[in-house]
Design an enzyme around this catalytic site. Structure first.
Site, PDB file in Angstrom:
ATOM      1  CG  ASP A   7      -2.086   0.908   1.154  1.00 30.90           C
ATOM      2  OD1 ASP A   7      -3.213   0.400   1.266  1.00 30.90           O
ATOM      3  OD2 ASP A   7      -1.908   2.130   0.969  1.00 30.90           O
TER       4      ASP A   7
ATOM      5  CE1 TYR B 281     -14.123   2.872  -8.446  1.00 34.27           C
ATOM      6  CE2 TYR B 281     -16.525   2.879  -8.396  1.00 34.27           C
ATOM      7  CZ  TYR B 281     -15.328   2.351  -7.968  1.00 34.27           C
ATOM      8  OH  TYR B 281     -15.314   1.316  -7.073  1.00 34.27           O
TER       9      TYR B 281
END
Ligand code: UDP
Length: 330
Positions: free
Chosen positions: A32, A142
């Site tokens: 991450d 998106y």
């Protein structure tokens, strides 16, 4: 037990899936960048590698340090409104960087891949509830970016034998103990409702009440993140045990929708607080109604949502927001 690499394991859904995987005895490497995730949301039992998806060298190192059996890919941008304003950001992060991850999987011999996809890939289908065979015609960048990446998965299956499951979430919500929903510049309905209840936000704007729905506000299928986590675990088990299985996609929702006004009303009852509301204009890119048919996940994966009634969703989220009025505080 296999080691699973989880991208976006510091994010809302990723962090809860990481905890669930470790509780079941799996080893987990969280990859991450912390750009939108939270360091304190990462399970302490996981190995953490801080890196960007676009950083192939760093990815290579994360893959090389352990033998990775499977990848769960959550790292992405996930805001409809932002995607309408900055579509190129969504193509770069959600598609181009995702392809770098796929190349790394190919080169490191990882064949099992679970993808965090979305009902936004369907756009505004004519049929409700939405089943997996309906055409995918997204109405915002998106949804488009998630659909494009799904297509990359299907191509990778043909090209080099990847076996992928795309999980198309409806509206993820709720909390699990100290893990909850905290986005910088929050745009999601349930956290905003509770911020308004706590007074950390003066009021909540309803994004349009002139939709073709019974009370004029948009209808969504709210699915508790613990139910999403159990679906991920089941899908991962099926990918790792049935090596002959083909790639596929499953909808994850409960099949019951609630309008924005219904959510606000239920939150008023649960909190016993005023929730100041004002009706504003529609938000670009919002379809009027999104409700899942999830029979496929139920029959093929043996998945049963157990935490997704509106009361449990709102109570777990409210409890988290009361204990974390400023989110993770980072
Ligand atoms: N919504 C709203 N006010 C807000 C945030 C969201 O009216 O401050 C509405 C939004 O327009 C949508 C629904 O609530 O119809 C759920 O939005 P959310 O952003 O939570 O999830 P999405 O469905 O966009 O993934």
């Amino acid at each position: 037990m296999p080691t699973i690499l989880v991208t976006g394991g510091a994010g809302y859904i990723g962090s809860i899936c990481v905890k669930n995987l470790i509780d079941q005895g799996n080893e987990v490497v969280v990859y991450d960048s912390l750009e939108r995730g939270h360091r304190s949301a990462i399970d302490e039992r996981a190995t953490f590698v801080r890196g960007d998806l676009g950083d192939r060298t760093r990815l290579d190192r994360a893959f090389a340090e352990r033998s990775i059996a499977a990848v769960m890919h959550f790292a992405a941008y996930a805001l409809v409104g932002e995607s309408v304003e900055q579509p190129e950001l969504y193509m770069r992060n959600n598609v181009e960087k995702g392809k770098i991850l796929l190349d790394a999987c190919r080169d490191h011999g990882v064949r099992a891949f679970l993808f965090s996809s979305t009902c936004a890939t369907y756009g505004e289908p004519k049929e409700m509830p939405i089943h997996e065979r309906l055409p995918q015609l997204p109405t915002n960048p998106y949804g488009e970016s998630k659909l494009l990446f799904e297509k990359e998965l299907w191509k990778a299956e043909e090209a080099w034998g990847l076996r992928a499951v795309a999980l198309r979430y409806f509206n993820a919500c709720g909390a699990d103990g100290d893990l909850g929903e905290d986005h910088e510049a929050e745009t999601h309905l349930i956290p905003i409702v509770f911020e308004a209840a706590l007074g950390t936000r003066p009021k909540l704007f309803i994004h349009g009440d002139d939709y073709p729905t019974p009370d004029g506000t948009c209808i969504r299928d709210y699915i508790h993140i613990l139910d999403l986590a159990s679906a991920h675990r089941l899908a991962m088990e099926s990918l790792l045990s049935d090596r002959g299985a083909r790639s596929r996609a499953y909808n994850l929702g409960v099949g019951r929708g609630y309008s924005v006004r219904e959510v606000i009303e239920a939150a008023r009852e649960i909190t016993g607080r005023e929730i100041p509301v004002e009706v504003g204009p529609r938000r670009p890119g919002d379809p009027p109604e999104l409700v899942a048919a999830s029979d496929l996940a139920r029959t093929e994966l043996g998945w049963t949502p157990e935490h997704s009634d509106l009361d449990t969703v709102l109570r777990t989220a409210w409890s988290w927001h009361q204990r974390h009025p400023h989110g993770y505080g980072d």
